[in-house]
Design an enzyme around this catalytic site. Structure first.
Site, PDB file in Angstrom:
ATOM      1  CD  GLU A   7      -1.731   1.524   2.977  1.00  0.00           C
ATOM      2  OE1 GLU A   7      -1.257   2.620   3.338  1.00  0.00           O
ATOM      3  OE2 GLU A   7      -2.212   0.690   3.766  1.00  0.00           O
ATOM      4  CD  GLU A  24       7.219   4.726   1.047  1.00  0.00           C
ATOM      5  OE1 GLU A  24       6.492   4.653   2.057  1.00  0.00           O
ATOM      6  OE2 GLU A  24       7.478   5.812   0.492  1.00  0.00           O
TER       7      GLU A  24
END
Length: 969
Positions: free
Chosen positions: A45, A122
């Site tokens: 996500e 990330e």
């Protein structure tokens, strides 16, 4: 004008619905993860916003922000055990933008890029999200979740995953999970907005998604994950040293109901009535003498796909968990034995009827998010989408015929043999598992022997205002057509300003304010008077106990609240147009009631306050916030936290007298009313209940705004970098970097708007550096504080602008330096044209949306009255503020922003700032170790501070010898 577009991976496709694109599932659920993948659904996500086949280096975020879709507020995603949802809020006034936004969601469906570089960027953000969830609340939630779902895979698959996996998972593993589970056959797209043509929107969705191809072959079979039931309750005594207080949680698991027929809907209404009626009882118990808990609530929630839970939670005093548990169990046992009374159910029926009537009246003004949620539940749970018209008709038809017996039967779902989990949370271990078991046996025995008495309710008066006041009169009437407001001066001196709108058919809101507040008090009076609102609120500021007033207002949508601040006293209300009389009656009672303290209520307030203070002293973040205030504003009594020793000094009589005086003299108040007002109906009510407030013979708390006493605060003149060490169960780190702000009096109207633009620019740019470039934070918030200034119309305004984020403790100082470097760069070189365009677009979209909201207009009109430009003409003040905004928008360029950064903030920014960092307290051994590892020629300022602290600890030693279920992106 905006639209909300949501793409939802799940496990099964629904029947197509109007406004819903052809469904195409994608079950990216954390429960599907293998052991080495724990946390990967959430990582995917995150990666979606980082890079896809078409977009790289967070270009998706940059594009969406360039059209006014702010990151976080308007573009986000959510991963839970059973689904992943991506959502974008985009403007629809430009068709090309809607098409581009849908193309972004289409990229998420099958073209997310998973490279080693993307993943490394990330990891830091995901780790920071993981760390942020490991606070006291997160640990308690996670522990309860694991206990609830013990024996099922749900217990082992919290969406955040494992720290080890987040740190070490390979791009190949992430890519395999993405390719395995992201299938177009398992995805739905929901688009809700002010579309002129829904068919063209569906065609856009088909066009963008129709050309996408799932990477792997046919989608794998999606397994079910059953949750085993258990007759014997599970018990847990959870000790959490940082807990905000003691608490009790009772959860009972039952299979999820299907909603297919009108009978199913009727059952859901009866269930909702059960929880509402039970909560009414809980509130009344919490307001009794020596209550077993401070607050308690009941609800039902579908936690995972196969299971929903009946959940009761309460907060109580320390060492009071057993008493609270027994009271909670006793109350549901009382309902099982005696049921609810007809009077209780009639109150709940009126409440629910009022809510559905409000929703029906505003059916054409419903928020996109509400409609979106209906379609999502249709997709996930196969709930029918019937529309508010039919649902309102159903409720009005069914509610009158749902009996107390029909509602009371739902108490059986709180049986301790119904897969029950009982858990207490305490900051220090007091109760034991055996204590919990004994409490359950005790209440069960009383129920079996029918030794629990029926519920005894309080008497409730029928009329709120028994003796109606004589109406006042209008002594002055002014219309201001340029802003659509009317101003009235009433015979008792109260000034009324109202604006009629049609944004929401069932809303009227209002705020009344008067100058003069806590800053006028001496330090000796401050402690008592600052507690006035809390003590008075517990007793009842409208002449009735809160528990009685709750029943009196059943079926009416009318709320009024009060606030006593440093420089102002305010009351605010929100009501339905049909209940405006009730809301104004409450204001009348506020001004005509002399609150008198009673020992019972004062004792409850002091107990709650003491528990809250103890909780704050345990909470590292409160310790941090207190120190930040002290560093930035000094050690003034106004900014100091209240200690338990201060509570001993509170005089309840003085506190209540001060509160009553705050709302006594109507001639000092200006009231602004905005909403669906019919003047022919509303004006007589305003004259009776506001104009009818008697004006005291002598002035009460009447102040000139220009003569108020200012708060004693001053930002440090030099650099302050400080580490606040606090005991923590798990390492947390929070950073506040603050700069003084000075707004010159002569250009105040423009400078205020510049500050707003600068704060948004700094938030965007620091986010780009710390998260998108370095991948070390989850989010950043930039806030402006100007509230310490007295509302005088002369002199400069001083305050601060602060940058706040959390991060890995080991790199906190480095990130402070990176943020400073970015601000220095902006001061020296200015932002880019693209940066300026983005913040202008974000501000414009917020402004356009605000123009369609009552609260926005209420705030604008209030600020016009409170502005330095106000000298009796509210429209002139409004115009000056509006012109200030327009002037700044037109002038905003890279160079003018650069000059504003140099003018409003210290220049260079590194010459005056504070940086306060919350860090975990090191053990004595770790302190010594860190000292030994430091080279004498490489000490930073922080290292010197650390060395000094370590030396103090060494000296002292020698002397004394001695959790979660959903995640956003």
């Amino acid at each position: 004008m905006a639209s909300l577009i949501t793409a939802s991976p799940t496990t099964s496709a629904p029947t197509p619905s109007p406004g819903c694109a052809p469904p195409s599932p994608l079950p990216s659920r954390s429960v599907l993860e293998e052991e080495e993948e724990r946390g990967v659904a959430h990582i995917v996500e995150h990666l979606a916003f980082s890079a896809t086949k078409k977009y790289t280096n967070h270009d998706i975020i940059k594009f969406l922000e360039s059209i006014g879709a702010e990151f976080g507020a308007c573009q986000n995603a959510l991963t839970s055990s059973d689904e992943t949802i991506y959502e974008l809020l985009v403007p629809v006034d430009k068709p090309d933008l809607l098409s581009q936004a849908i193309s972004v969601l289409a990229e998420f469906s099958s073209e997310v890029r998973v490279s080693a570089e993307d993943l490394e960027k990330e990891r830091g953000a995901v780790l920071e999200e993981y760390r942020g969830g490991r606070n006291a609340a997160g640990r308690m939630q996670d522990a309860h979740w694991i206990l609830m779902f013990e024996g099922s895979k749900y217990a082992e698959r919290l969406p955040i995953g494992l720290e080890k996996v987040i740190r070490t998972v390979t791009p190949e593993t992430v890519k395999q999970f993405y390719q395995k589970w992201y299938h177009l056959q398992n995805m739905a797209v929901v688009a809700v907005g002010d579309f002129s043509d829904t068919k063209s929107v569906v065609e856009l969705i088909r066009a963008h998604f129709g050309q996408k191809v799932s990477i792997s072959g046919p989608p794998p079979v999606i397994p079910d994950f059953p949750v085993p039931s258990h007759e014997e309750p599970r018990f847990s005594c959870f000790v959490e040293s940082e807990a905000a207080g003691s608490a009790v949680m009772i959860s009972c698991k039952i299979p999820v109901d299907e909603m297919r027929t009108v009978k199913d809907y009727r059952d859901s209404l009866a269930e909702a009535m059960f929880h509402c009626a039970l909560n009414q009882r809980f509130f009344k118990i919490s307001r009794r003498k020596d209550p077993p808990y401070f607050s308690c609530s009941s609800a039902a929630d579908a936690l995972v796909r196969p299971i929903k839970a009946y959940i009761m939670t309460s907060s109580c005093r320390e060492r009071g968990t057993i008493e609270a548990l027994e009271s909670m169990l006793m109350e549901v046992a009382r309902v099982r034995l005696h049921g609810f009374s007809e009077r209780e159910i009639s109150i709940v029926r009126a409440l629910m009827m009022s809510e559905i009537e409000s929703a029906y009246l505003e059916r054409d003004q419903m928020q996109s998010t509400s409609l979106r949620d209906e379609y999502l539940q249709h997709f996930f749970r196969k709930e029918p989408v019937v529309g508010i018209e039919y649902e309102a008709q159903l409720q009005k038809t069914l509610l009158p015929y749902i009996s107390p017996a029909e509602v009371s039967k739902f108490a059986v779902n709180f049986c301790t043999t119904c897969s029950c989990v009982i858990k207490i949370v305490e900051p220090r271990a007091c109760a034991t598992i055996e204590d919990l078991k004994a409490s359950v046996l005790k209440v069960n025995a009383l129920e079996e022997e029918k030794k629990i008495s029926p519920w005894d309710d309080e008497h409730v008066p029928e009329e709120i205002v028994i003796d109606k006041p004589n109406p006042g009169s209008i002594v002055q009437h002014s219309d201001f057509p340029s802003i659509g407001v009317t101003e009235l001066l009433l015979s008792n001196g109260m000034r009324i300003c109202y604006k009629c709108t049609d944004f929401l058919d069932d809303q009227v809101i209002f705020t009344g304010f008067s100058y003069g507040g806590l800053s006028e008090l001496s330090e000796d009076e401050y402690i008592s008077c600052s507690m006035g609102s809390t003590i008075s609120g517990e007793i009842g500021v409208y002449g009735y106990k809160p528990s009685v007033l709750m029943d009196m207002l059943a079926g009416k949508r009318a709320e009024v609240g009060t606030k006593v601040g440093a420089y102002m006293r305010t009351f605010s209300g929100d009501c339905s147009p049909t209940d405006l009389e009730t809301a104004l009656q409450l204001v009348y009672l506020l001004f005509t009631t002399n609150v008198e303290p009673r020992d019972e209520e004062v004792k409850i307030v002091m107990q709650m306050a003491e528990e809250a203070i103890r909780a704050q002293e345990r909470d590292p973040y409160t310790v941090f916030a207190n120190r930040v205030r002290e560093v930035n504003y000094g050690n003034s009594y106004f900014f100091r936290p209240i200690r338990i020793s201060d509570l001993r000094k509170v005089d309840p009589i003085r506190a209540c007298k001060y509160f009553s005086d705050c709302f006594k003299d109507p001639s000092t108040f200006t009231v602004v009313i905005v909403g669906n007002i019919d003047p022919s109906v509303s004006l007589p009510l305003i004259l009776q209940y506001l104009g009818g407030i008697p004006r005291p013979a002598e002035l009460v708390l009447q102040f000139n705004r220009d003569d108020l006493k200012g708060l004693p605060f001053k930002f440090p003149a030099t650099i302050v970098r400080e580490v606040v060490r606090s005991p923590m169960v798990e390492a947390q780190c929070s950073v506040q970097l603050a700069f003084p702000v000075v707004l010159k009096n002569m250009s105040m109207m423009e400078e205020i708007h510049y500050v707003g633009f600068l704060s948004k620019l700094l938030e965007t740019k620091i986010m780009q550096v710390l998260r998108f470039k370095h991948g070390q934070i989850y989010s950043v918030n930039v806030s402006v504080f100007l509230g310490g200034n007295k509302p005088s119309r002369t002199g400069d305004v001083r305050g601060d602008i602060s940058v706040n984020f959390s991060c890995d403790p080991d790199i906190s100082s480095k990130l402070v330096d990176l943020a400073l470097e970015e601000l220095m760069y902006l001061q020296n070189h200015g932002p880019s044209d693209e940066d300026v365009s983005t913040i202008l677009e974000i501000e414009q979209r917020a402004h356009e949306n605000g123009l369609q909201e009552n609260y926005y207009w209420l705030d604008r009109i209030l600020r016009s009255y409170q502005s330095r430009a106000y000298f009796g003409d509210v429209s002139a003040s409004f115009k000056i503020q509006d012109e200030g905004r327009t002037k700044v928008r037109k002038a905003l360029t890279p160079s003018t922003v650069q000059l504003a950064l140099q003018r409003i903030l210290p220049f260079p920014c590194k010459k005056q700032y504070t940086a306060v960092i919350l860090m975990p307290q090191l053990s004595h051994l770790k302190l010594l170790k860190s000292l030994l590892q430091l080279r004498s020629d490489g000490f930073s300022r922080d290292a010197k501070i650390l060395a000094g602290a370590a030396g103090a600890v060494v000296l002292a030693v020698s002397l004394w010898r001695y959790s979660r279920s959903t995640l956003n992106s």
